[in-house]
Structure formats: structure tokens, C-alpha cells
Design a protein around this motif. Sequence first.
Motif, short mmCIF file in Angstrom:
data_model
loop_
_atom_site.label_atom_id
_atom_site.label_comp_id
_atom_site.label_asym_id
_atom_site.label_seq_id
_atom_site.Cartn_x
_atom_site.Cartn_y
_atom_site.Cartn_z
N THR A 116 -77.40 25.41 2.42
CA THR A 116 -76.57 25.03 3.56
C THR A 116 -75.25 24.49 3.04
O THR A 116 -75.24 23.58 2.18
CB THR A 116 -77.27 23.95 4.41
OG1 THR A 116 -78.52 24.46 4.85
CG2 THR A 116 -76.42 23.57 5.60
N ALA A 117 -74.17 25.03 3.52
CA ALA A 117 -72.86 24.56 3.09
C ALA A 117 -72.61 23.16 3.62
O ALA A 117 -72.93 22.85 4.77
CB ALA A 117 -71.77 25.50 3.58
N VAL A 118 -72.06 22.30 2.75
CA VAL A 118 -71.70 20.94 3.14
C VAL A 118 -70.20 20.89 3.32
O VAL A 118 -69.45 21.11 2.36
CB VAL A 118 -72.15 19.91 2.09
CG1 VAL A 118 -71.72 18.50 2.48
CG2 VAL A 118 -73.66 19.97 1.90
N ALA A 119 -69.77 20.62 4.52
CA ALA A 119 -68.34 20.61 4.80
C ALA A 119 -67.67 19.42 4.11
O ALA A 119 -68.24 18.33 4.04
CB ALA A 119 -68.10 20.53 6.30
N PRO A 120 -66.47 19.61 3.58
CA PRO A 120 -65.76 18.48 2.98
C PRO A 120 -65.35 17.47 4.05
O PRO A 120 -65.31 17.80 5.23
CB PRO A 120 -64.53 19.13 2.33
CG PRO A 120 -64.32 20.39 3.11
CD PRO A 120 -65.69 20.85 3.50
N GLY A 121 -65.08 16.25 3.62
CA GLY A 121 -64.68 15.20 4.55
C GLY A 121 -63.42 14.50 4.07
O GLY A 121 -62.92 14.77 2.97
N SER A 138 -60.96 11.48 2.60
CA SER A 138 -61.09 10.42 1.61
C SER A 138 -60.78 9.08 2.27
O SER A 138 -60.11 9.02 3.30
CB SER A 138 -60.12 10.65 0.45
OG SER A 138 -58.78 10.68 0.92
N THR A 167 -70.95 9.58 2.46
CA THR A 167 -70.27 9.81 1.20
C THR A 167 -71.02 10.88 0.41
O THR A 167 -72.10 11.30 0.79
CB THR A 167 -70.20 8.51 0.38
OG1 THR A 167 -71.54 8.05 0.14
CG2 THR A 167 -69.42 7.45 1.12
N GLY A 168 -70.46 11.29 -0.71
CA GLY A 168 -71.09 12.29 -1.56
C GLY A 168 -70.58 13.69 -1.33
O GLY A 168 -70.96 14.63 -2.04
N ARG A 169 -69.72 13.87 -0.33
CA ARG A 169 -69.15 15.19 -0.08
C ARG A 169 -67.88 15.39 -0.91
O ARG A 169 -67.28 14.43 -1.39
CB ARG A 169 -68.77 15.32 1.40
CG ARG A 169 -69.92 15.15 2.36
CD ARG A 169 -69.46 15.22 3.81
NE ARG A 169 -68.68 14.03 4.20
CZ ARG A 169 -68.20 13.83 5.41
NH1 ARG A 169 -68.37 14.75 6.35
NH2 ARG A 169 -67.53 12.73 5.71
N ASN A 170 -67.49 16.66 -1.08
CA ASN A 170 -66.13 16.90 -1.52
C ASN A 170 -65.21 16.32 -0.45
O ASN A 170 -65.55 16.31 0.74
CB ASN A 170 -65.86 18.39 -1.67
CG ASN A 170 -66.56 18.97 -2.89
OD1 ASN A 170 -66.84 18.27 -3.84
ND2 ASN A 170 -66.84 20.26 -2.83
N PHE A 171 -64.03 15.83 -0.85
CA PHE A 171 -63.14 15.25 0.15
C PHE A 171 -61.73 15.78 -0.03
O PHE A 171 -61.33 16.20 -1.11
CB PHE A 171 -63.16 13.72 0.10
CG PHE A 171 -62.79 13.12 -1.23
CD1 PHE A 171 -61.47 12.96 -1.60
CD2 PHE A 171 -63.79 12.69 -2.10
CE1 PHE A 171 -61.14 12.39 -2.82
CE2 PHE A 171 -63.48 12.13 -3.32
CZ PHE A 171 -62.13 11.98 -3.69
#
Length: 401
Positions: free
Chosen positions: A3-8, A10, A23-27
Motif C-alpha cells: 500500500t502506498a503511503v502518501a507523503p505529508g 514537514s 510521523t514516519g512518512r516521507n515529507f
Amino acid sequence: SQTAVAPGPSGAPTRGRPDVLPTGRNFFSVDARAVPTPTAWALGWKSANLLIEKHLQDHGDWPRSMLVTAWGTANMRTGGDDIAQALALMGVKPTWDSANRRVTGFEVLPEGVLGRPRVDVTLRISGFFRDAFPQLVALVDSAARAVQALDEPEEINPAAARVRAGGSAARVYGSKPGAYGAGLQALIDERIWSERADLGNAYLDWGGYAYGAGQEGEADRDGFAARLGQVEAIVQNQDNREHDILDSDDYYQFEGGAAAAVASLQGRDRPIYHNDHSRPERPVIRSLDEEIARVVRSRVVNPKWIDGVKRHGYKGAFEIAATVDYLFAFAATTRAVKNHHFDLVEEAVLADEDTRDFIAEHNAPALREIAERLQEAIDRGLWQPRSNSARARIEALRRSA
């Protein structure tokens, strides 16, 4: 299937940004063209004025030369607190486009509006800041040169007087292109230094590259040393309370390295300010001494924190050992760590049987490292234990390892 994790975005939750969770996502970062933001400017201006007032009260004169550190990650979280503060100290205000709030330039505030001397600011940027925010390097450099070009007397504008006397106009320094950090970590970790001046020299060697006005990391150690030879205070801001000064090696490298370099060049210690910007509406100006004391008592020797890390076994023991390492490094580079701080840590970590046994069981090398580091503090004259039993415990652990 994955499952793709959408960036968020910063940011820091404790700075009013719950939208960054989880937290823990690309941002993704800020719009660099809109930094510093008007909100960051409001905080930077307030913090600069409080800093100047505290220095005036504590030392009896206006500060006229300061070293300010700017990190890229903090700049992303805050929208430019550190840059805004540096500009405010100089007496320079950003200007914004009214439609998109992007920074269009700056205005130099008249001396009559400031009511105090302009601070000659030297900005020490991190490697990541250099890579991510070249336009902010250009902004600070341009502002510094505009201040230097003013026809104002030396007591109001020391930067202009220094340049008129033939000094370098460069005010933004960092590590050479492709390099990161402040150069102290290997010396501390591998114990390959003899005197405090060795640590200061590493800071100078690592950070002596000028940026701005067409310079993209031009070697200028002498220029950097000249700036540090004149600074009256060292400034490091902390933008949130999700970490502290003793759980990262970056703080001792940048603050401690600067302190060691300044002491070596000037033959005296200068004040170090570790400011709390975690509440934008109420920045708090603290000395490094106050911050070290606060963190040691509130976290490092706090039974609640120690019990908390014990839930994490090997990693928890590692965190305790790392904290002792960073405390030692601040003692090596600054005069902010007192005897009683080491006493408190030894009592909480080694004298406490439960904690000592926990570390021995889950991470025996960490226990040996703690004992070795505390012994090094004794050997280097950074700590004189108040009890002989502390010395005996440390020696026994080193022998049994």
C-alpha cells in the motif's frame, strides 16, 4: 500487495502542527521562496529583542557581535525562525509580496527605529541548510552587506566599521560543499584530542568555508576565525520540545565547537544562549548553563524517563549511554556542565542497583562505555566526584568489563 503511503507536510506537532501526524512518512518541505514567513519574522523579532535585553542585563552592554547557527530541518519546521532572528539582530526586515507572501527582499530599519546598535551577525549554516536553502544564504549575505555599506558610526554599526577597516564582508559560513556536521564527532568518539583548543580547531577547520556573493564554499578559515575572535555571544535556538540538547550529537558539535573555538581565539569564555522557540508566542531566552541543568534534572536523572527507556531493552540502555556521551562532550567543549551534574548522573545510572543491572543485562557494552566515559571525565579534569564510592564503582565496572 503493498500500500502506498502518501507523503505529508514537514513540521512539529508541538509547534501547532497536528497535521504532520502520523510521523514516519516521507515529507515535503516549505516553499523556500516564502521563508522567512511573517509568522517566523514575528517570533524572530521578539526573540532577538529578548536576547539583546538579557545580554544587556547580564553583561552591562549592548551585544555587538554574535554567532548564530541555522539548521535546515529546523528551518523547514518553523518557516525560518533562525533566519528571521539573525536579520532582526542586524536591524533588517524581510519584505513580502502581498498576494502570495513570498519574500521579495528586505528593508534596513533606521537606527532610530532600533534604538540600539546593530549586531554584527555571523551565520554558521549546516550542510543540509546549504543544500536546501541557497536563496536564504543569498538573503542573509545581501542583508549583511547592505548593513556594512551604511554610513553609521562604529558604536552603532560595528560591521560597517570592520569592513571599512579592511575586514572581510563574508558573514555566512559552513562546511565545504558535500560535507556535513561540525567536525567534532570523531575526536570525541575516538578520544583523539588533548586540549579544548583541539576541538575548537576542528570546528574552525570544518566550518571555515564562506558562502554568498558568488562564493559557494570558498575556503576562508582565517575569515571565520576573525569573526569568532570578535563574537560576544553564541546563539543556538531549539524550535520544539520533542527532543533535547542531550539526545543528539549535533548540539554539542555546533554549540560546543563554537564555544571551544571562541575560547581558544579570545582566551576567555563568552556567553552561550540556547533559546526555547517551542512556543512561538512566548520565546524563552536561556543560557546553555541553564539548559544543561534543566535537561539533566528533568530527563536524564528523572526516574520516570529511566523507567520508560527500560521498556526498550537494548535500545533503552543505548539511549542512557548516548546521553552520558553527549553530556561529556558538552563538558569537554564548554564550561556548562558542573560537578554536581556528573554526580547526579552517576548516582542515577551506576549507583542505582536496578538501573545498573538493567544496563548490564540488556547491553553490557553500554555499561562499559558509561564507566569509561565517566572515568575520562575524571582523568581530563572535567569532573571531581564528591564521593570516593563513585570512583570505586566506576573502576570496578571498568575492571569487570
